[in-house]
Scaffold this motif. Structure first.
Motif, PDB file in Angstrom:
ATOM      1  N   THR A   2      13.603 -78.523 -67.732  1.00 22.92           N
ATOM      2  CA  THR A   2      13.599 -79.521 -66.671  1.00 22.92           C
ATOM      3  C   THR A   2      12.179 -79.958 -66.352  1.00 22.92           C
ATOM      4  OG1 THR A   2      15.573 -78.530 -65.715  1.00 22.92           O
ATOM      5  CG2 THR A   2      14.283 -79.973 -64.298  1.00 22.92           C
ATOM      6  N   ASP A   3      11.967 -81.248 -66.330  1.00 19.63           N
ATOM      7  CA  ASP A   3      10.676 -81.805 -65.916  1.00 19.63           C
ATOM      8  C   ASP A   3      10.767 -82.100 -64.423  1.00 19.63           C
ATOM      9  OD1 ASP A   3       8.307 -83.095 -65.445  1.00 19.63           O
ATOM     10  OD2 ASP A   3       8.584 -84.613 -67.009  1.00 19.63           O
ATOM     11  N   TRP A   4      10.441 -81.107 -63.615  1.00 21.76           N
ATOM     12  CA  TRP A   4      10.590 -81.204 -62.162  1.00 21.76           C
ATOM     13  C   TRP A   4       9.717 -82.298 -61.564  1.00 21.76           C
ATOM     14  CZ3 TRP A   4      14.579 -78.894 -59.941  1.00 21.76           C
ATOM     15  CH2 TRP A   4      15.190 -77.832 -60.623  1.00 21.76           C
ATOM     16  N   SER A   5       8.631 -82.645 -62.236  1.00 26.58           N
ATOM     17  CA  SER A   5       7.745 -83.686 -61.710  1.00 26.58           C
ATOM     18  C   SER A   5       8.407 -85.058 -61.720  1.00 26.58           C
ATOM     19  CB  SER A   5       6.438 -83.727 -62.505  1.00 26.58           C
ATOM     20  OG  SER A   5       6.666 -84.182 -63.830  1.00 26.58           O
ATOM     21  N   PRO A  18      10.766 -74.939 -58.807  1.00 29.69           N
ATOM     22  CA  PRO A  18      10.825 -73.719 -59.636  1.00 29.69           C
ATOM     23  C   PRO A  18      10.252 -72.493 -58.930  1.00 29.69           C
ATOM     24  CG  PRO A  18      10.105 -75.561 -60.963  1.00 29.69           C
ATOM     25  CD  PRO A  18      10.123 -76.046 -59.531  1.00 29.69           C
ATOM     26  N   GLY A  19       9.149 -72.646 -58.232  1.00 28.20           N
ATOM     27  CA  GLY A  19       8.570 -71.519 -57.502  1.00 28.20           C
ATOM     28  C   GLY A  19       9.473 -71.032 -56.392  1.00 28.20           C
ATOM     29  N   LEU A  20      10.110 -71.964 -55.707  1.00 28.67           N
ATOM     30  CA  LEU A  20      11.041 -71.589 -54.645  1.00 28.67           C
ATOM     31  C   LEU A  20      12.269 -70.888 -55.214  1.00 28.67           C
ATOM     32  CD1 LEU A  20      10.817 -74.806 -52.449  1.00 28.67           C
ATOM     33  CD2 LEU A  20       9.930 -72.533 -51.873  1.00 28.67           C
ATOM     34  N   LEU A  21      12.750 -71.356 -56.347  1.00 29.96           N
ATOM     35  CA  LEU A  21      13.886 -70.695 -56.997  1.00 29.96           C
ATOM     36  C   LEU A  21      13.514 -69.282 -57.422  1.00 29.96           C
ATOM     37  CD1 LEU A  21      15.252 -73.643 -59.166  1.00 29.96           C
ATOM     38  CD2 LEU A  21      16.457 -72.530 -57.261  1.00 29.96           C
ATOM     39  N   ASP A  22      12.315 -69.114 -57.957  1.00 36.07           N
ATOM     40  CA  ASP A  22      11.860 -67.772 -58.356  1.00 36.07           C
ATOM     41  C   ASP A  22      11.782 -66.851 -57.148  1.00 36.07           C
ATOM     42  OD1 ASP A  22      11.662 -68.502 -61.015  1.00 36.07           O
ATOM     43  OD2 ASP A  22       9.485 -68.828 -60.940  1.00 36.07           O
ATOM     44  N   ASP A  32      12.224 -68.546 -48.845  1.00 36.69           N
ATOM     45  CA  ASP A  32      12.357 -69.593 -49.856  1.00 36.69           C
ATOM     46  C   ASP A  32      13.753 -70.213 -49.844  1.00 36.69           C
ATOM     47  OD1 ASP A  32       9.727 -69.361 -50.708  1.00 36.69           O
ATOM     48  OD2 ASP A  32      10.226 -67.927 -52.294  1.00 36.69           O
ATOM     49  N   TRP A  33      14.760 -69.452 -49.427  1.00 41.27           N
ATOM     50  CA  TRP A  33      16.113 -70.004 -49.325  1.00 41.27           C
ATOM     51  C   TRP A  33      16.149 -71.153 -48.320  1.00 41.27           C
ATOM     52  CZ3 TRP A  33      19.594 -69.434 -52.830  1.00 41.27           C
ATOM     53  CH2 TRP A  33      19.635 -68.272 -53.604  1.00 41.27           C
ATOM     54  N   ASP A  34      15.532 -70.966 -47.173  1.00 45.01           N
ATOM     55  CA  ASP A  34      15.490 -72.022 -46.167  1.00 45.01           C
ATOM     56  C   ASP A  34      14.726 -73.233 -46.682  1.00 45.01           C
ATOM     57  OD1 ASP A  34      16.928 -70.532 -44.282  1.00 45.01           O
ATOM     58  OD2 ASP A  34      15.093 -69.618 -43.493  1.00 45.01           O
ATOM     59  N   GLU A  35      13.630 -72.978 -47.376  1.00 45.34           N
ATOM     60  CA  GLU A  35      12.837 -74.074 -47.931  1.00 45.34           C
ATOM     61  C   GLU A  35      13.637 -74.848 -48.980  1.00 45.34           C
ATOM     62  OE1 GLU A  35       9.880 -75.142 -46.881  1.00 45.34           O
ATOM     63  OE2 GLU A  35       9.948 -73.596 -45.344  1.00 45.34           O
ATOM     64  N   LEU A  36      14.337 -74.115 -49.845  1.00 40.48           N
ATOM     65  CA  LEU A  36      15.174 -74.779 -50.853  1.00 40.48           C
ATOM     66  C   LEU A  36      16.242 -75.643 -50.200  1.00 40.48           C
ATOM     67  CD1 LEU A  36      15.797 -72.056 -53.582  1.00 40.48           C
ATOM     68  CD2 LEU A  36      14.857 -74.344 -53.953  1.00 40.48           C
ATOM     69  N   THR A  45      22.126 -84.771 -47.341  1.00 41.90           N
ATOM     70  CA  THR A  45      21.803 -85.664 -48.457  1.00 41.90           C
ATOM     71  C   THR A  45      21.316 -84.828 -49.632  1.00 41.90           C
ATOM     72  OG1 THR A  45      21.148 -87.408 -46.926  1.00 41.90           O
ATOM     73  CG2 THR A  45      20.353 -87.606 -49.189  1.00 41.90           C
ATOM     74  N   VAL A  46      21.777 -85.163 -50.830  1.00 45.75           N
ATOM     75  CA  VAL A  46      21.323 -84.474 -52.031  1.00 45.75           C
ATOM     76  C   VAL A  46      20.463 -85.419 -52.870  1.00 45.75           C
ATOM     77  CG1 VAL A  46      23.189 -82.796 -52.095  1.00 45.75           C
ATOM     78  CG2 VAL A  46      23.461 -84.976 -53.257  1.00 45.75           C
ATOM     79  N   TYR A  47      19.690 -84.841 -53.764  1.00 43.04           N
ATOM     80  CA  TYR A  47      18.700 -85.578 -54.530  1.00 43.04           C
ATOM     81  C   TYR A  47      18.799 -85.200 -55.997  1.00 43.04           C
ATOM     82  CZ  TYR A  47      17.078 -86.042 -49.781  1.00 43.04           C
ATOM     83  OH  TYR A  47      17.035 -86.302 -48.443  1.00 43.04           O
ATOM     84  N   SER A  48      18.015 -85.856 -56.838  1.00 47.02           N
ATOM     85  CA  SER A  48      18.064 -85.529 -58.269  1.00 47.02           C
ATOM     86  C   SER A  48      17.722 -84.057 -58.511  1.00 47.02           C
ATOM     87  CB  SER A  48      17.120 -86.444 -59.058  1.00 47.02           C
ATOM     88  OG  SER A  48      15.791 -86.371 -58.572  1.00 47.02           O
ATOM     89  N   ALA A  49      16.802 -83.515 -57.738  1.00 51.79           N
ATOM     90  CA  ALA A  49      16.448 -82.100 -57.889  1.00 51.79           C
ATOM     91  C   ALA A  49      17.588 -81.178 -57.471  1.00 51.79           C
ATOM     92  CB  ALA A  49      15.192 -81.775 -57.088  1.00 51.79           C
ATOM     93  N   SER A  50      18.428 -81.634 -56.564  1.00 45.07           N
ATOM     94  CA  SER A  50      19.568 -80.831 -56.113  1.00 45.07           C
ATOM     95  C   SER A  50      20.485 -80.515 -57.282  1.00 45.07           C
ATOM     96  CB  SER A  50      20.365 -81.581 -55.036  1.00 45.07           C
ATOM     97  OG  SER A  50      19.536 -82.035 -54.004  1.00 45.07           O
ATOM     98  N   TYR A  51      20.770 -81.527 -58.074  1.00 46.22           N
ATOM     99  CA  TYR A  51      21.644 -81.330 -59.225  1.00 46.22           C
ATOM    100  C   TYR A  51      20.963 -80.488 -60.294  1.00 46.22           C
ATOM    101  CZ  TYR A  51      24.370 -84.917 -56.962  1.00 46.22           C
ATOM    102  OH  TYR A  51      25.108 -85.614 -56.041  1.00 46.22           O
ATOM    103  N   ALA A  52      19.682 -80.697 -60.505  1.00 44.22           N
ATOM    104  CA  ALA A  52      18.953 -79.943 -61.520  1.00 44.22           C
ATOM    105  C   ALA A  52      18.847 -78.464 -61.163  1.00 44.22           C
ATOM    106  CB  ALA A  52      17.565 -80.539 -61.711  1.00 44.22           C
ATOM    107  N   ALA A  53      18.881 -78.138 -59.883  1.00 43.32           N
ATOM    108  CA  ALA A  53      18.784 -76.745 -59.442  1.00 43.32           C
ATOM    109  C   ALA A  53      20.101 -75.988 -59.572  1.00 43.32           C
ATOM    110  CB  ALA A  53      18.300 -76.687 -57.997  1.00 43.32           C
ATOM    111  N   LEU A  54      21.197 -76.683 -59.747  1.00 45.54           N
ATOM    112  CA  LEU A  54      22.505 -76.024 -59.789  1.00 45.54           C
ATOM    113  C   LEU A  54      22.634 -74.927 -60.840  1.00 45.54           C
ATOM    114  CD1 LEU A  54      24.963 -78.941 -58.995  1.00 45.54           C
ATOM    115  CD2 LEU A  54      24.418 -76.945 -57.574  1.00 45.54           C
TER     116      LEU A  54
END
Length: 62
Positions: A2-5, A18-22, A32-36, A45-54
């Motif tokens: 995944t290109d998170w940028s 990625p750091g928050l997921l780690d 980090d759960w709250d931050e995520l 509202t969900v975003y492109s990163a929301s789907y990529a994190a699934l």
């Protein structure tokens, strides 16, 4: 890979996800759960990163 940028969350580019997921996977009590949640599902509202994190979130749930 995944290109998170190239993805977005509530506060902009998703390069920090990625750091928050780690951090979240390492410690179930991590802030980090709250931050995520705030970044990936801000006010319902969900975003492109929301789907990529699934996939990572699914692995953690198992």
């Amino acid at each position: 890979m995944t290109d998170w940028s190239r993805l977005r969350h509530a506060y902009g580019t998703a390069e920090d996800v990625p750091g928050l997921l780690d951090g979240a996977s390492a410690d179930p009590q991590s802030s980090d759960w709250d931050e995520l949640w705030s970044r990936l599902c801000h006010q319902g509202t969900v975003y492109s990163a929301s789907y990529a994190a699934l996939p990572a979130l699914t692995r953690m749930a198992r």
